[in-house]
Design an enzyme around this catalytic site. Structure first.
Site: not given
Ligand code: ADP
Ligand code: MG
Length: 592
Positions: A18, A21, A23, A37, A131
């Site tokens: 994301g 960072g 995940v 993350k 957010d």
């Molecule tokens: P950011 O907020 O940094 O943009 P995200 O939170 O969208 O990043 O995380 C990127 C990806 O990681 C998500 O689309 C999801 O697929 C995966 N992900 C994030 N948090 C989790 C979680 N708690 N459990 C499983 N997958 C997750």
């Molecule tokens: Mg996010």
């Protein structure tokens, strides 16, 4: 491949990437699974910022709510800052929206209630989310769980964060944040309003505009109302989207309560047509309030407290309570506008150190770099193309400028969401309305699991064989030629679309000359009337869309009237109520 993180954790497979960072899946020393993350380097460059973030550790780590992705630990190891959180397998709300285009109004209310409840917990702890958007709602099966609370402050406070905010789509940004004010619980509620708008119709209200225009529109225009959004839902949306923070609902908890009550009320509301471009925003000075400079319209809660709104009650119309603000506002806006543009240009330059994963708002609405209100100008077809077999969204893309009527039909033979019929036919001229019939997978409730509102089937039913075939989930009643009218009636809450069953007299009937008359009434209207003779299965397949009361009635027609013949059964085999997911009520009918 596993990699240690700190002394307690092991990182496993990457789950995604994301803006903040990467995940990873992983586990702790006891083998318990978590998601990790790892914040990107640029975010953790500023030691002061990280220190402040870590100070809040106890707040973030302590927060638990069924609609929150729980944070279990914050790990700092060398340059790495990692957030250890619940592993949620179901993908995010963005993915669901991309797949389904729009969600049923009741589902919008249900998910909104969950996110609002999560926000209430976050706010209670003194944290502002900052957010709220579909990407930050993870789907745990059907349960929405809000993530990234308290983290985005890192992003917005850091240099990279400021740049990425502007380079990204500020579709969810409350007007006061666009003016540089601090985030508050009320600004989270505004973002929730935008998110719910998008779930309803598939686009955010100011999509397709440049960053600057979006920020300006948040301040200066009300979102256009997409056709088909039910009044009750629209009332909540516009309340959440009030320009002045003070005119929004009092608390996230209040919003959760209101939306929760709406779930049942909206149960039978159909999908709103997915849009690729939002309806034109309504400038505040065109809202019928004359030429005054009005900031914060429409605003204010409905005229009676919603927390006491009875479930099933309708949302009262809102009182219009506009607040006046001096013309200075325009000046401030102009100044700010200059600032935003300057920053925006800087971030768009090649000086940007890394390419950012810019959160997209919708796959349908690429952010336009121009200020023009509509970027898509595809010609409307005059001859109907063949769209049968296409996914609904693709069919709609093939019909630009047209607003086809969509009819959902339960159909197991085609994939969910596929067009199975069209009117006019392919090749015919498009004169008037266009209608598309879309296949939907049914949700099934067996009639034998539903409590009748009145009357009852014979619980002693033993045999459910009709003409040599056995039927499970049968209901039935002991009958004879002399049986006077009997009936069983159900309240099916307008939540089903089809009733299917096979009627017959059981093969072991004592009287093999028996014939019954079977009649079915939908809200008092007769929809089925057929004789059911011994030895012949009688299929039932009825459209029961929008039906509240379903009555099944039978009476003896002929048979051996002199010789008494108890021990014959009228049977409705494999009796099924079929409905669309989201429409089928979970109570009170299906409690058995
Ligand atoms: P950011 O907020 O940094 O943009 P995200 O939170 O969208 O990043 O995380 C990127 C990806 O990681 C998500 O689309 C999801 O697929 C995966 N992900 C994030 N948090 C989790 C979680 N708690 N459990 C499983 N997958 C997750
Ligand atoms: Mg996010």
């Amino acid at each position: 491949m596993e990699k240690p993180l700190g002394s307690r954790y092991r990182l496993g497979d990457p789950l995604g990437k994301g803006a903040m960072g990467r995940v990873f899946a992983g586990s702790d020393e006891e083998g318990k699974a978590f998601a990790f993350k790892l914040l990107r380097d640029e975010l953790v460059e500023d030691p002061d910022l990280v220190a402040r973030f870590l100070q809040e550790r106890s707040i973030l780590v302590g927060l638990r709510h069924p609609n929150l992705v729980g944070v279990h630990d914050l790990v700092v190891e060398g340059e790495t800052v990692a957030i250890v959180m619940d592993l949620v397998a179901g993908g995010d709300l963005r993915a669901r929206l991309t797949a389904e285009k729009t969600l049923l109004p009741a589902e919008v209310a249900r998910i909104g209630a969950g996110v609002a409840a999560a926000l209430a917990a976050v706010h209670q702890a003194g944290v502002v989310h900052r957010d709220v958007k579909p990407e930050n709602v993870l789907m745990d099966g059907t349960v929405p769980r809000l993530t990234d609370f308290g983290i985005s402050r890192l992003a917005t406070a850091s240099d990279l964060g400021r740049r990425s905010l502007l380079a990204g789509t500020p579709q969810y940004l409350a007007p006061e944040l666009g003016k540089g004010l601090d985030a508050t619980p009320a600004s989270d509620l505004y973002s929730l309003g935008i998110l719910l708008y998008e779930l309803c119709c598939g686009v955010t209200p100011f999509a397709g505009q440049s960053t600057f225009s979006v920020i300006r529109l948040h301040e200066s225009a009300m979102p256009g109302r997409p056709a088909g959004v039910p009044d009750q839902l629209w009332d909540v949306l516009t309340w959440l989207l009030a320009k002045r923070p003070a005119d929004r609902p009092e608390s996230a908890q209040q919003v959760a309560t209101i939306l929760d009550a709406l779930v049942l009320e909206l149960m039978n509301q159909p999908l709103v047509l997915p849009l690729t471009t939002p309806p034109p925003p309504v400038p505040l000075n065109e809202t019928g309030l004359g030429t005054e400079t009005v900031f914060g319209v429409p605003a204010g809660p409905p005229s009676r407290p919603l927390t006491t709104m009875p479930p099933g009650g309708t949302m009262p119309k809102r009182k219009r309570r506009g607040a006046r603000v001096a013309l200075i506002f325009t000046v401030v806006l102009a100044l700010l506008g200059g600032g935003w543009i300057a920053l925006n240009t800087a971030s768009g330059g090649s000086a940007a150190p890394t390419t950012k994963a810019v959160p997209t708002t919708s796959t349908d609405t690429p952010t336009s770099t121009s200020d023009s209100p509509t970027a898509t100008t595809t010609a409307t077809p005059t001859v109907m193309p063949n769209v049968v077999g296409k996914k609904l969204a693709d069919a709609q893309d093939a019909l630009p400028g047209l607003q086809p009527t969509i009819e959902d039909k339960i159909d197991a033979t085609a994939a969910d969401g596929t067009v199975i019929a069209q009117d006019p036919a392919a090749g015919a001229a498009i004169g008037g309305a266009v209608k598309l019939t879309v296949a939907r997978q049914a949700q099934l409730v067996y009639l034998d699991s539903v409590h009748p509102a009145s009357g009852q089937w014979n619980s002693g039913i033993q045999n459910t064989n009709i003409a040599g075939k056995n039927y499970l989930h049968a209901v039935g009643s002991e009958v004879e030629a002399n049986t006077d009218i009997q009936s069983v009636e159900y309240n099916i809450a307008k939540g089903f679309r089809r009733l299917t069953a096979t009627a017959g007299l059981d093969d072991n009937a004592v009287d093999s000359t028996l014939k019954m008359q079977l009649e079915i009434f939908a809200d008092g209207r007769q929809v089925f009337s057929k004789p059911v003779p011994y030895g012949t299965p009688v299929p039932i397949d009825l459209d029961i869309s929008g039906v509240l009361r379903l009555k099944i009635q039978w009476e003896g027609v002929s048979g051996n009237r002199s010789a008494c013949c108890s021990g014959s059964y009228l049977v409705l085999g494999t009796a099924e109520l079929l409905g669309l997911p989201g429409e089928v009520p979970t109570s009170p009918t299906t409690t058995s």
